[in-house]
Scaffold this motif. Sequence first.
Motif, mmCIF file in Angstrom:
data_model
loop_
_atom_site.group_PDB
_atom_site.id
_atom_site.type_symbol
_atom_site.label_atom_id
_atom_site.label_comp_id
_atom_site.label_asym_id
_atom_site.label_seq_id
_atom_site.Cartn_x
_atom_site.Cartn_y
_atom_site.Cartn_z
ATOM 1 N N MET A 96 0.921 -1.132 0.114
ATOM 2 C CA MET A 96 0.068 -0.080 -0.089
ATOM 3 C C MET A 96 0.752 1.196 -0.078
ATOM 4 O O MET A 96 0.396 2.368 -0.267
ATOM 5 C CB MET A 96 -0.912 0.150 1.183
ATOM 6 N N LYS A 97 2.088 1.226 0.344
ATOM 7 C CA LYS A 97 2.923 2.278 0.445
ATOM 8 C C LYS A 97 2.489 3.411 1.411
ATOM 9 O O LYS A 97 2.522 4.458 1.251
ATOM 10 C CB LYS A 97 3.413 3.054 -0.691
ATOM 11 N N GLN A 98 2.007 2.926 2.490
ATOM 12 C CA GLN A 98 1.278 3.800 3.541
ATOM 13 C C GLN A 98 1.729 3.311 4.859
ATOM 14 O O GLN A 98 1.806 1.859 5.153
ATOM 15 C CB GLN A 98 -0.242 3.874 3.460
ATOM 16 N N ARG A 99 1.680 4.266 5.961
ATOM 17 C CA ARG A 99 1.759 3.752 7.541
ATOM 18 C C ARG A 99 0.377 3.124 8.022
ATOM 19 O O ARG A 99 -0.657 3.879 7.638
ATOM 20 C CB ARG A 99 2.100 4.879 8.158
ATOM 21 N N VAL A 100 0.492 2.094 8.447
ATOM 22 C CA VAL A 100 -0.807 1.279 9.029
ATOM 23 C C VAL A 100 -0.499 1.124 10.658
ATOM 24 O O VAL A 100 0.621 1.016 10.962
ATOM 25 C CB VAL A 100 -1.011 -0.080 8.389
ATOM 26 N N ALA A 101 -1.585 0.776 11.242
ATOM 27 C CA ALA A 101 -1.829 0.388 12.736
ATOM 28 C C ALA A 101 -2.474 -0.786 12.721
ATOM 29 O O ALA A 101 -3.604 -1.086 12.028
ATOM 30 C CB ALA A 101 -2.317 1.571 13.550
ATOM 31 N N LEU A 102 -2.019 -1.874 13.519
ATOM 32 C CA LEU A 102 -2.568 -2.934 13.757
ATOM 33 C C LEU A 102 -2.992 -3.134 15.133
ATOM 34 O O LEU A 102 -2.335 -3.235 15.970
ATOM 35 C CB LEU A 102 -1.702 -4.313 13.262
ATOM 36 N N LYS A 103 -4.587 -3.182 15.282
ATOM 37 C CA LYS A 103 -4.927 -3.322 16.738
ATOM 38 C C LYS A 103 -5.378 -4.736 16.929
ATOM 39 O O LYS A 103 -6.181 -5.185 16.296
ATOM 40 C CB LYS A 103 -6.100 -2.223 16.799
ATOM 41 N N PHE A 104 -4.544 -5.238 17.935
ATOM 42 C CA PHE A 104 -4.889 -6.705 18.368
ATOM 43 C C PHE A 104 -5.811 -6.726 19.700
ATOM 44 O O PHE A 104 -5.571 -5.899 20.895
ATOM 45 C CB PHE A 104 -3.676 -7.590 18.640
ATOM 46 N N TYR A 105 -6.865 -7.459 19.463
ATOM 47 C CA TYR A 105 -7.766 -7.285 20.736
ATOM 48 C C TYR A 105 -8.411 -8.777 21.030
ATOM 49 O O TYR A 105 -8.089 -9.699 20.060
ATOM 50 C CB TYR A 105 -9.050 -6.538 20.524
ATOM 51 N N TYR A 106 -8.706 -9.000 22.384
ATOM 52 C CA TYR A 106 -9.151 -10.388 22.759
ATOM 53 C C TYR A 106 -10.817 -10.193 22.542
ATOM 54 O O TYR A 106 -11.521 -9.343 23.225
ATOM 55 C CB TYR A 106 -8.624 -10.614 23.956
ATOM 56 N N TYR A 107 -11.208 -11.375 21.904
ATOM 57 C CA TYR A 107 -12.653 -11.495 21.760
ATOM 58 C C TYR A 107 -13.351 -12.659 22.359
ATOM 59 O O TYR A 107 -12.332 -13.644 22.605
ATOM 60 C CB TYR A 107 -13.210 -11.427 20.174
ATOM 61 N N VAL A 108 -14.600 -12.927 22.580
ATOM 62 C CA VAL A 108 -15.288 -13.809 23.519
ATOM 63 C C VAL A 108 -15.517 -15.123 22.564
ATOM 64 O O VAL A 108 -15.447 -16.138 22.912
ATOM 65 C CB VAL A 108 -16.289 -13.329 24.326
ATOM 66 N N ASP A 109 -16.081 -14.913 21.706
ATOM 67 C CA ASP A 109 -16.629 -15.986 20.631
ATOM 68 C C ASP A 109 -15.865 -15.734 19.184
ATOM 69 O O ASP A 109 -14.929 -14.966 19.162
ATOM 70 C CB ASP A 109 -18.209 -15.777 20.664
ATOM 71 N N ASP A 110 -16.520 -16.410 18.228
ATOM 72 C CA ASP A 110 -15.644 -16.521 16.920
ATOM 73 C C ASP A 110 -16.305 -15.745 16.102
ATOM 74 O O ASP A 110 -15.994 -15.609 14.807
ATOM 75 C CB ASP A 110 -15.708 -17.953 16.310
ATOM 76 N N SER A 111 -17.302 -14.809 16.515
ATOM 77 C CA SER A 111 -17.897 -13.817 15.653
ATOM 78 C C SER A 111 -17.289 -12.639 15.655
ATOM 79 O O SER A 111 -16.855 -11.722 16.461
ATOM 80 C CB SER A 111 -19.758 -13.607 15.963
ATOM 81 N N HIS A 112 -17.288 -12.357 14.003
ATOM 82 C CA HIS A 112 -16.606 -10.876 13.973
ATOM 83 C C HIS A 112 -17.362 -10.307 13.049
ATOM 84 O O HIS A 112 -17.026 -9.152 12.028
ATOM 85 C CB HIS A 112 -14.978 -11.032 13.394
ATOM 86 N N SER A 113 -18.727 -10.292 13.206
ATOM 87 C CA SER A 113 -19.587 -9.671 12.073
ATOM 88 C C SER A 113 -19.642 -8.423 12.368
ATOM 89 O O SER A 113 -19.778 -7.413 11.467
ATOM 90 C CB SER A 113 -20.893 -10.269 12.483
ATOM 91 N N GLU A 114 -19.361 -7.764 13.507
ATOM 92 C CA GLU A 114 -19.523 -6.282 13.848
ATOM 93 C C GLU A 114 -18.187 -5.485 13.208
ATOM 94 O O GLU A 114 -18.397 -4.489 12.505
ATOM 95 C CB GLU A 114 -19.228 -5.755 15.308
ATOM 96 N N VAL A 115 -16.990 -6.040 13.062
ATOM 97 C CA VAL A 115 -15.721 -5.731 12.493
ATOM 98 C C VAL A 115 -16.059 -5.752 10.866
ATOM 99 O O VAL A 115 -15.719 -4.968 10.197
ATOM 100 C CB VAL A 115 -14.586 -6.449 12.834
ATOM 101 N N GLU A 116 -16.869 -6.749 10.792
ATOM 102 C CA GLU A 116 -17.030 -6.757 9.024
ATOM 103 C C GLU A 116 -18.020 -5.558 8.631
ATOM 104 O O GLU A 116 -17.959 -5.133 7.398
ATOM 105 C CB GLU A 116 -17.698 -8.089 8.634
ATOM 106 N N ILE A 117 -19.036 -5.236 9.552
ATOM 107 C CA ILE A 117 -19.875 -4.371 9.041
ATOM 108 C C ILE A 117 -19.201 -2.999 8.895
ATOM 109 O O ILE A 117 -19.233 -2.187 8.216
ATOM 110 C CB ILE A 117 -21.000 -4.184 10.186
ATOM 111 N N LEU A 118 -18.332 -2.753 10.086
ATOM 112 C CA LEU A 118 -17.473 -1.723 9.988
ATOM 113 C C LEU A 118 -16.914 -1.464 9.003
ATOM 114 O O LEU A 118 -16.413 -0.210 8.512
ATOM 115 C CB LEU A 118 -16.410 -1.365 11.194
ATOM 116 N N ALA A 119 -15.996 -2.398 8.313
ATOM 117 C CA ALA A 119 -15.341 -2.490 7.023
ATOM 118 C C ALA A 119 -16.083 -1.869 5.779
ATOM 119 O O ALA A 119 -15.416 -1.225 5.024
ATOM 120 C CB ALA A 119 -14.794 -3.764 6.830
#
Length: 364
Positions: free
Chosen positions: A44-67
């Motif tokens: 991408m030739k850009q500066r990026v940030a990777l935010k790691f977090y702990y989740y309770v279950d296997d669902s990441h639907s909220e993050v998919e919506i945010l994308a």
Amino acid sequence: MGKYGFDVPDEIQDFIGGLSDILIDGFNCKGGNSYVFLGEHKIMKQRVALKFYYYVDDSHSEVEILATLNHRNIINILDARSVGNGWAYFMTLEIKNGDLDNLIENKIGIRRSFTLIRGILDGLSVLHNPPYRLVHRDLKPSNIFIDSNENPLIGDFGSIKKIEDNESTTNASRHTLLYKPFEAFENIHMFSSDIYQVGIILFQLLGGRFPYSIDEWLSKSEKKALQCITDLFERSIYEDECIKKRVKANRLIDVESLPLYTTEGMKKIIKKATIANHSVRYQTAAEFMLAIHKYGKLPDWKEIDGVNYLYNWNGRDYRIVKRGRGFICEFKTCAATSWRKKSDISSGEIEDVIKELNSKCGIA
């Protein structure tokens, strides 16, 4: 203590070690509940940030919506993945202008504070409204970033949750004790719970006393009782109960700790946003924004090096300065360089001088 200066779970270390497209060169753990790594994305030739977090279950639907979201007050998510054993990450562009904590330290004044809050509420309104119906659950200054145009960006989505169409609440986040609304102590979070947290942020931006150390919120007797508790988990429970009592009694924040130039109208807005009874609170971001709009023209009061200034009010600048045993009001036209005493305002205690100036300027 690991090679990053703090302990990092093995799953995250292994994932970082296996990256080929991103050259990691920075990291921090400011939030305490997550890990942020910074680097250069080679493709991408850009500066990026990777935010790691702990989740309770296997669902990441909220993050998919945010994308799928594209809003000027919501940080754009570029990628999101699981890394194993309950850990996941999302990737955003690196925000170099810091977060609201930096601005709170700099005492940015009334007008800038409300401008930022409007932006936060604008982004929050999109998250809350259909079709998304997302609650952030962890809004605080360190999770609101500032872009290159000085706009606020809602970020740090490790606690975000969708409220289903047939529901009005979800479970509360276990993060950040001092920003928990009263209902969150009963494991309930609703749209107005996010509003509560924005109210706390407004209080902080305006200069209200809000120490981050839990110890500073405890009474002498509470501190004494806490010293007798040796188990860390039991200490945490006791601290929760102490803060819960303050929140329930509407004594967590003290609007009288706000700068002397803060008007009663502004205090009223903060009180309604942060009241313990969620049914009395602003129910939506739009309702909160309407209250700010109804307030009218905001005075550009701010404190600089211990001196209170009112800028560009009807073409004049004002300042309150100490002269002898009391304080006086001085003024000048915005283009001028020299100050003159405002003779129709009496010298006296600083709060009285500010109050009289606000009254004469029609600031309520």
